[in-house]
Scaffold this motif. Structure first.
Motif, PDB file in Angstrom:
ATOM      1  N   SER A 107       0.739  -1.425   0.384  1.00 45.45           N
ATOM      2  CA  SER A 107       0.275  -0.024   0.205  1.00 45.45           C
ATOM      3  C   SER A 107       0.727   0.993   0.120  1.00 45.45           C
ATOM      4  N   ILE A 108       2.121   1.026  -0.359  1.00 47.57           N
ATOM      5  CA  ILE A 108       3.420   1.892   0.316  1.00 47.57           C
ATOM      6  C   ILE A 108       3.358   2.676  -1.236  1.00 47.57           C
ATOM      7  N   ASP A 109       2.916   4.085  -0.926  1.00 47.97           N
ATOM      8  CA  ASP A 109       3.253   5.218  -2.471  1.00 47.97           C
ATOM      9  C   ASP A 109       4.445   5.921  -1.787  1.00 47.97           C
ATOM     10  N   PRO A 110       5.128   5.129  -3.263  1.00 46.06           N
ATOM     11  CA  PRO A 110       6.534   5.775  -3.277  1.00 46.06           C
ATOM     12  C   PRO A 110       6.748   7.227  -3.246  1.00 46.06           C
ATOM     13  N   GLU A 111       6.034   7.740  -4.098  1.00 44.10           N
ATOM     14  CA  GLU A 111       5.987   9.627  -3.944  1.00 44.10           C
ATOM     15  C   GLU A 111       5.297   9.821  -2.590  1.00 44.10           C
ATOM     16  N   LEU A 112       4.156   9.386  -2.051  1.00 45.66           N
ATOM     17  CA  LEU A 112       4.159   9.961  -0.891  1.00 45.66           C
ATOM     18  C   LEU A 112       4.943   9.176   0.011  1.00 45.66           C
ATOM     19  N   ALA A 113       5.335   8.368   0.428  1.00 38.84           N
ATOM     20  CA  ALA A 113       6.332   7.996   0.862  1.00 38.84           C
ATOM     21  C   ALA A 113       5.035   7.903   2.448  1.00 38.84           C
ATOM     22  N   ALA A 114       4.354   6.963   2.021  1.00 45.67           N
ATOM     23  CA  ALA A 114       3.601   6.559   3.251  1.00 45.67           C
ATOM     24  C   ALA A 114       1.960   5.586   2.387  1.00 45.67           C
ATOM     25  N   PRO A 115       1.735   4.775   3.269  1.00 50.51           N
ATOM     26  CA  PRO A 115       0.823   3.992   3.121  1.00 50.51           C
ATOM     27  C   PRO A 115      -0.483   4.541   2.198  1.00 50.51           C
ATOM     28  N   GLU A 116      -0.986   4.473   0.875  1.00 43.75           N
ATOM     29  CA  GLU A 116      -2.361   5.354   0.558  1.00 43.75           C
ATOM     30  C   GLU A 116      -3.544   4.342   1.178  1.00 43.75           C
ATOM     31  N   THR A 145       9.244   7.937  12.721  1.00 44.41           N
ATOM     32  CA  THR A 145       8.748   8.601  13.906  1.00 44.41           C
ATOM     33  C   THR A 145       7.765   7.723  14.165  1.00 44.41           C
ATOM     34  N   ALA A 146       6.703   8.517  15.194  1.00 44.59           N
ATOM     35  CA  ALA A 146       5.478   8.152  15.475  1.00 44.59           C
ATOM     36  C   ALA A 146       4.473   8.629  14.010  1.00 44.59           C
ATOM     37  N   GLU A 147       4.860   9.825  13.537  1.00 46.96           N
ATOM     38  CA  GLU A 147       4.215  10.629  12.664  1.00 46.96           C
ATOM     39  C   GLU A 147       3.769   8.810  11.588  1.00 46.96           C
ATOM     40  N   GLU A 148       5.121   8.650  11.177  1.00 38.88           N
ATOM     41  CA  GLU A 148       5.471   8.116  10.079  1.00 38.88           C
ATOM     42  C   GLU A 148       4.920   6.438  10.416  1.00 38.88           C
ATOM     43  N   ARG A 149       5.227   6.120  11.823  1.00 37.80           N
ATOM     44  CA  ARG A 149       4.721   4.797  11.894  1.00 37.80           C
ATOM     45  C   ARG A 149       3.415   4.833  12.172  1.00 37.80           C
ATOM     46  N   ALA A 150       2.249   5.891  12.512  1.00 35.24           N
ATOM     47  CA  ALA A 150       0.798   5.681  12.885  1.00 35.24           C
ATOM     48  C   ALA A 150      -0.096   5.196  11.032  1.00 35.24           C
ATOM     49  N   PRO A 151       0.248   5.522   9.524  1.00 37.93           N
ATOM     50  CA  PRO A 151       0.012   5.026   8.651  1.00 37.93           C
ATOM     51  C   PRO A 151       0.043   4.068   8.248  1.00 37.93           C
ATOM     52  N   ILE A 152       1.553   3.190   9.198  1.00 34.32           N
ATOM     53  CA  ILE A 152       2.105   2.015   8.869  1.00 34.32           C
ATOM     54  C   ILE A 152       0.982   0.428  10.436  1.00 34.32           C
ATOM     55  N   VAL A 153       0.394   1.280  11.028  1.00 34.16           N
ATOM     56  CA  VAL A 153      -0.520   0.663  11.798  1.00 34.16           C
ATOM     57  C   VAL A 153      -1.710   0.776  11.371  1.00 34.16           C
ATOM     58  N   MET A 154      -1.815   1.972  10.500  1.00 37.63           N
ATOM     59  CA  MET A 154      -3.426   2.112  10.020  1.00 37.63           C
ATOM     60  C   MET A 154      -3.720   1.193   8.628  1.00 37.63           C
ATOM     61  N   ALA A 155      -2.677   1.017   8.028  1.00 42.80           N
ATOM     62  CA  ALA A 155      -2.624  -0.382   6.692  1.00 42.80           C
ATOM     63  C   ALA A 155      -2.565  -1.777   7.239  1.00 42.80           C
ATOM     64  N   MET A 156      -1.545  -1.929   8.528  1.00 40.08           N
ATOM     65  CA  MET A 156      -1.780  -3.609   8.935  1.00 40.08           C
ATOM     66  C   MET A 156      -2.976  -3.792   9.645  1.00 40.08           C
ATOM     67  N   SER A 157      -3.999  -2.519  10.326  1.00 32.97           N
ATOM     68  CA  SER A 157      -4.725  -3.173  11.353  1.00 32.97           C
ATOM     69  C   SER A 157      -6.076  -2.817  10.075  1.00 32.97           C
ATOM     70  N   GLN A 158      -5.828  -2.983   8.856  1.00 25.83           N
ATOM     71  CA  GLN A 158      -7.061  -3.273   7.595  1.00 25.83           C
ATOM     72  C   GLN A 158      -7.726  -4.049   7.689  1.00 25.83           C
ATOM     73  N   SER A 159      -8.591  -5.210   6.884  1.00 24.96           N
ATOM     74  CA  SER A 159      -8.860  -6.441   6.860  1.00 24.96           C
ATOM     75  C   SER A 159      -8.479  -6.478   5.280  1.00 24.96           C
ATOM     76  N   ARG A 160      -8.246  -5.382   4.743  1.00 25.15           N
ATOM     77  CA  ARG A 160      -7.905  -5.210   2.966  1.00 25.15           C
ATOM     78  C   ARG A 160      -6.883  -4.229   2.564  1.00 25.15           C
ATOM     79  N   ALA A 161      -5.891  -4.373   2.004  1.00 26.87           N
ATOM     80  CA  ALA A 161      -5.285  -2.341   1.898  1.00 26.87           C
ATOM     81  C   ALA A 161      -6.851  -1.625   1.130  1.00 26.87           C
ATOM     82  N   GLY A 162      -5.836  -0.791   2.136  1.00 26.66           N
ATOM     83  CA  GLY A 162      -6.710   0.387   0.949  1.00 26.66           C
ATOM     84  C   GLY A 162      -7.871   0.292   1.240  1.00 26.66           C
ATOM     85  N   ALA A 163      -8.715   0.352   2.231  1.00 21.12           N
ATOM     86  CA  ALA A 163     -10.118  -0.027   2.738  1.00 21.12           C
ATOM     87  C   ALA A 163     -10.256   1.431   3.425  1.00 21.12           C
ATOM     88  N   ALA A 164      -9.780   2.249   3.881  1.00 23.04           N
ATOM     89  CA  ALA A 164     -11.119   2.826   4.363  1.00 23.04           C
ATOM     90  C   ALA A 164      -9.379   3.914   5.401  1.00 23.04           C
TER      91      ALA A 164
END
Length: 495
Positions: A107-116, A145-164
């Motif tokens: 789910s990571i977008d290299p241009e945004l540097a975060a799970p999208e 940082t916590a700011e960068e890890r938050a999207p990581i946790v968000m993506a791992m917590s979803q039932s499917r990639a990019g769901a919400a």
């Protein structure tokens, strides 16, 4: 300062240094094939670590039977598949957690540097994980940082990639259970149990759920009940165990031995404990929760000094263990199944006065993992008395006589936990299943440096010292102890 706080500070300074490195080092020295975002991520690692990070992609492909090559070479297959990741992590990490890691990478977008969170990212799992996606994932989990890890946790917590863009507390709890299970499996597989024996300890599966629930209790969802990225960022900042567990998952799962990684053992060492006949009230997860709660400097190996299952139900035998081994941790299980206890920062003394200091605390293990620290309302931290007629005989922590936050009577079969609404000393609620409880089992663990042996001949001279009960009665009656300031000082043995 706790180890977890030091880790947060170190990560922040590392990120600041990485940005400085990127601004001051010519771009050509870092290669020209990666994007600016990837180059800045790589700059967070030490020079000797960067080839290792860049080489993970090729190593994962080669390990799964794909093409191999040195970092920088372009393999025939340009993406990682789930099977490749499973081949590397599967022996250490449960399948559900490997799936979450792969989903996040995709789910990571290299241009945004975060799970999208988008339909595009939800379809990217079919095409695999690119080299830049992997580098960004490694940098954000290991040096983020916590700011960068938050999207990581968000993506791992979803039932499917990019769901919400929002996840529920239940989804975060399920992610945590998978993460904690993976950490425990790594500790067992790597032989990092520090002398503990899981097969002689409590229910590990229940412990996973209890620890996940405790960590989720720090979450502050929105009024609608969901958790967005900003909510997760705040939570990760206040619950550093999340980052600690993620780092262990990624570093151990992908076999990365980084020289700059701050090693923090999750379990205290256990020594001189007879496991053969022991069925321990503790489990690994309770240890992972309680050990960081101890004050800084309490790094001595844990040692079992009393257990009803080994030594019988004897108050005198328990007192022997309490009074000779320095700081201790008490665990009690009542007949209703509740497990709770207290930490004593000092060696216990048998006397009819309160003792200890504000480092003491009470806690519960079941049905919930919680710690209750000193409120400052009074100094009734610890109480231990035996064989006296005018003062209560038993062990107490917090509250007051007849109304303790935790009390075990000297007859050893019963106790109470009275808090209406809360214990004045620790702010704790009722710990036991019922206010007046019956004891099922108990353990005492020595967790600190033992006291220095007393020098022979250092006798107490005052009648108030010979019989502390007299002093306690005078204090309760409001009498001033005038002789306290008039005693001659004891002579130094060297003069």
């Amino acid at each position: 300062m706790s180890v977890l706080s030091e880790i947060n500070i170190a990560q922040y300074l590392f990120c600041c240094r990485a940005d400085f490195f990127y601004l001051t080092v010519p771009q050509s020295t870092m290669g020209n094939t990666e994007s600016v975002v990837v180059q800045k991520r790589l700059a967070r690692f030490r020079p000797e670590e960067r080839p290792m990070i860049e080489g993970v992609f090729d190593r994962l492909q080669a390990g799964a039977g794909g093409p191999s090559g040195a970092p920088g070479n372009t393999p025939a297959v340009k993406t990682l598949t789930f099977e490749m990741l499973q081949s590397s992590m599967g022996s250490l990490v449960p399948h559900p957690m490997v799936r979450r890691v792969y989903q996040c990478m995709c789910s990571i977008d290299p241009e945004l540097a975060a799970p999208e969170a988008s339909r595009k990212s939800s379809n990217s799992a079919a095409s695999g994980v690119g080299r830049e996606q992997l580098v960004i994932f490694l940098a954000d989990t290991l040096r983020g940082t916590a700011e960068e890890r938050a999207p990581i946790v968000m993506a791992m917590s979803q039932s499917r990639a990019g769901a919400a863009m929002v996840v529920t507390c239940d989804q975060v709890a399920e992610f945590l259970q998978d993460l904690i299970s993976a950490v425990v499996q790594i500790l067992v597989y790597r032989g990092r149990l520090q002398g503990w024996k899981p097969d002689r300890m409590g229910d590990g599966a229940l412990g996973v759920k209890l620890l996940a629930e405790q960590m989720c209790s720090e979450l502050k969802p929105s009024d609608q009940g969901g958790c967005d990225v900003s909510c997760l960022e705040d939570w990760i900042f206040r619950a550093p165990q999340v980052s600690l567990y993620l780092e262990m998952l990624v570093a151990e799962g992908l076999h990365l031995s980084l020289s700059s990684r701050l090693a923090s053992p999750l379990l205290p060492p256990c020594r001189e404990t007879s496991w053969k006949e022991l069925s321990c009230l503790l489990d690994l997860l309770t240890l992972m929760f309680l050990a960081p709660q101890l004050p800084d400097g309490y790094s001595a190996p844990w040692k079992l000094v009393f257990s009803t299952r080994l030594h019988g139900e004897s108050f005198s035998r328990m007192v022997t263990g309490l009074t000779k081994h320095g700081p201790t941790l008490l665990l009690i299980k009542d007949t209703k199944g509740h497990v709770f206890g207290g930490f004593a920062s000092h060696t216990w003394e048998v006397k009819p006065q309160f003792q200890g200091d504000s480092r003491c605390f009470l806690f519960t293990v079941f049905p919930r993992l919680r710690v209750y620290t000193a409120t400052g309302y009074n100094q009734h931290f610890m109480y231990l008395n035996q064989n006296q007629q005018t003062m209560p005989n038993g062990l107490g922590m917090g509250g007051q006589h007849g109304y303790f936050g935790l009390w075990l009577d000297s007859n050893f079969g019963s106790g109470h936990s009275r808090a209406r609404p809360k214990c004045t000393t620790y702010g704790s609620p009722q710990l036991s299943g019922e206010e007046d409880f019956s004891l099922d089992s108990m353990e005492v663990w020595a967790v600190g440096k033992p006291p220095e042996p007393e020098v022979e001949g250092e006798g107490k001279k005052s009648i108030l010292d010979v019989d502390p009960e007299v002093q306690a009665m005078m204090e309760m009656a409001g009498k001033t102890l005038h002789s306290q300031g008039l005693r001659e000082p004891e002579e130094d043995e060297e003069h």
